[in-house]
Scaffold this motif. Structure first.
Motif, PDB file in Angstrom:
ATOM      1  N   TRP A  71       0.856  -1.389  -0.057  1.00 35.93           N
ATOM      2  CA  TRP A  71       0.108   0.002  -0.106  1.00 35.93           C
ATOM      3  C   TRP A  71       1.031   1.128   0.079  1.00 35.93           C
ATOM      4  O   TRP A  71       1.941   1.297   0.583  1.00 35.93           O
ATOM      5  CB  TRP A  71      -0.967  -0.155   1.155  1.00 35.93           C
ATOM      6  N   VAL A  72       0.265   2.292  -0.826  1.00 39.61           N
ATOM      7  CA  VAL A  72       1.074   3.357  -0.877  1.00 39.61           C
ATOM      8  C   VAL A  72       0.126   4.637  -0.590  1.00 39.61           C
ATOM      9  O   VAL A  72      -0.830   4.732  -1.329  1.00 39.61           O
ATOM     10  CB  VAL A  72       1.806   3.376  -2.278  1.00 39.61           C
ATOM     11  N   LYS A  73       0.317   5.627   0.233  1.00 40.35           N
ATOM     12  CA  LYS A  73      -0.434   6.701   0.462  1.00 40.35           C
ATOM     13  C   LYS A  73       0.079   7.864  -0.046  1.00 40.35           C
ATOM     14  O   LYS A  73       1.206   8.256   0.425  1.00 40.35           O
ATOM     15  CB  LYS A  73      -0.913   6.805   1.956  1.00 40.35           C
ATOM     16  N   ALA A  74      -0.287   8.375  -1.209  1.00 40.65           N
ATOM     17  CA  ALA A  74       0.247   9.375  -1.978  1.00 40.65           C
ATOM     18  C   ALA A  74      -0.613  10.330  -2.676  1.00 40.65           C
ATOM     19  O   ALA A  74      -1.051   9.978  -3.721  1.00 40.65           O
ATOM     20  CB  ALA A  74       1.342   9.034  -2.894  1.00 40.65           C
ATOM     21  N   ALA A  75      -1.166  11.422  -1.732  1.00 40.10           N
ATOM     22  CA  ALA A  75      -2.335  11.899  -2.186  1.00 40.10           C
ATOM     23  C   ALA A  75      -1.900  12.936  -3.489  1.00 40.10           C
ATOM     24  O   ALA A  75      -0.837  13.499  -3.610  1.00 40.10           O
ATOM     25  CB  ALA A  75      -2.652  13.150  -1.141  1.00 40.10           C
ATOM     26  N   LEU A  98       0.056  -0.234  -8.871  1.00 35.01           N
ATOM     27  CA  LEU A  98      -1.136  -0.005  -7.731  1.00 35.01           C
ATOM     28  C   LEU A  98      -2.149   0.704  -8.184  1.00 35.01           C
ATOM     29  O   LEU A  98      -2.354   1.649  -8.766  1.00 35.01           O
ATOM     30  CB  LEU A  98      -0.467   0.567  -6.440  1.00 35.01           C
ATOM     31  N   ARG A  99      -3.315   0.461  -7.652  1.00 34.81           N
ATOM     32  CA  ARG A  99      -4.776   1.154  -7.877  1.00 34.81           C
ATOM     33  C   ARG A  99      -5.257   1.886  -6.666  1.00 34.81           C
ATOM     34  O   ARG A  99      -5.152   1.261  -5.672  1.00 34.81           O
ATOM     35  CB  ARG A  99      -5.866   0.027  -8.543  1.00 34.81           C
ATOM     36  N   ASP A 103     -10.158   5.494  -0.449  1.00 35.81           N
ATOM     37  CA  ASP A 103      -9.536   6.267   0.643  1.00 35.81           C
ATOM     38  C   ASP A 103      -8.443   6.926  -0.195  1.00 35.81           C
ATOM     39  O   ASP A 103      -7.887   7.681   0.722  1.00 35.81           O
ATOM     40  CB  ASP A 103      -9.152   5.636   1.873  1.00 35.81           C
ATOM     41  N   GLY A 104      -8.245   6.694  -1.337  1.00 35.76           N
ATOM     42  CA  GLY A 104      -6.909   7.635  -2.030  1.00 35.76           C
ATOM     43  C   GLY A 104      -5.583   6.911  -1.648  1.00 35.76           C
ATOM     44  O   GLY A 104      -4.747   7.230  -1.883  1.00 35.76           O
TER      45      GLY A 104
END
Ligand code: CU
Length: 141
Positions: A71-75, A98-99, A103-104
């Motif tokens: 998982w990658v959080k990158a707004a 990654l899709r 929640d972004g």
């Protein structure tokens, strides 16, 4: 005489202008690579990558032949990919796109191959809009 001078200068001007446009255009593609040491990938680690606030993690257990999640959080990111390699060893083609979920958060299910040399040290290269964070990690077996 003046016209002749113009026809000599004009092509040079056009070539010069084209060179500037191409050079500036090349600058628009951002590239940056950093190494992100991460003691606990299940908790995730944070960095800044070309203006993006980025968090990267895995939801384990991280074992070969057993699917787990990256998982990658990158707004605001447009394209997020993860590549899995070993230092000095060809481990085949392990590239995942990654899709983004609702929640972004960008996610992908990943399955790593078994290392024929019995090594466990991987490098996950996460590419976010052309910038790359390399995250070393060990698989459980
Ligand atoms: Cu290997």
């Amino acid at each position: 005489m003046k016209m002749k001078a113009l026809w000599t200068v004009l092509p040079l001007l056009i070539i010069g202008l084209a060179a500037v446009v191409l050079w500036r255009g090349g600058e628009d593609v951002p590239t940056a690579t950093l190494t992100l040491p991460c003691a606990d990938l299940v908790a995730g680690c944070h960095t800044r990558l070309l203006g993006h606030e980025v968090s990267i993690g895995l939801s384990g257990p991280v074992k070969p032949l057993q699917p787990f999640q990256v998982w990658v959080k990158a707004a605001g990111a447009r394209k997020v990919q993860a590549r899995f390699t070993m230092e000095g060893m060809d481990m085949g083609f392990n590239l995942y796109t990654l899709r983004a979920d609702g929640d972004g958060v960008f996610r992908a299910r990943v399955t790593l191959p078994i290392c024929v040399s019995g090594r466990r040290h991987w490098v996950m290269a996460v590419e976010i809009d052309g910038a790359v964070a390399k995250v070393p990690f060990s698989s459980d077996l």
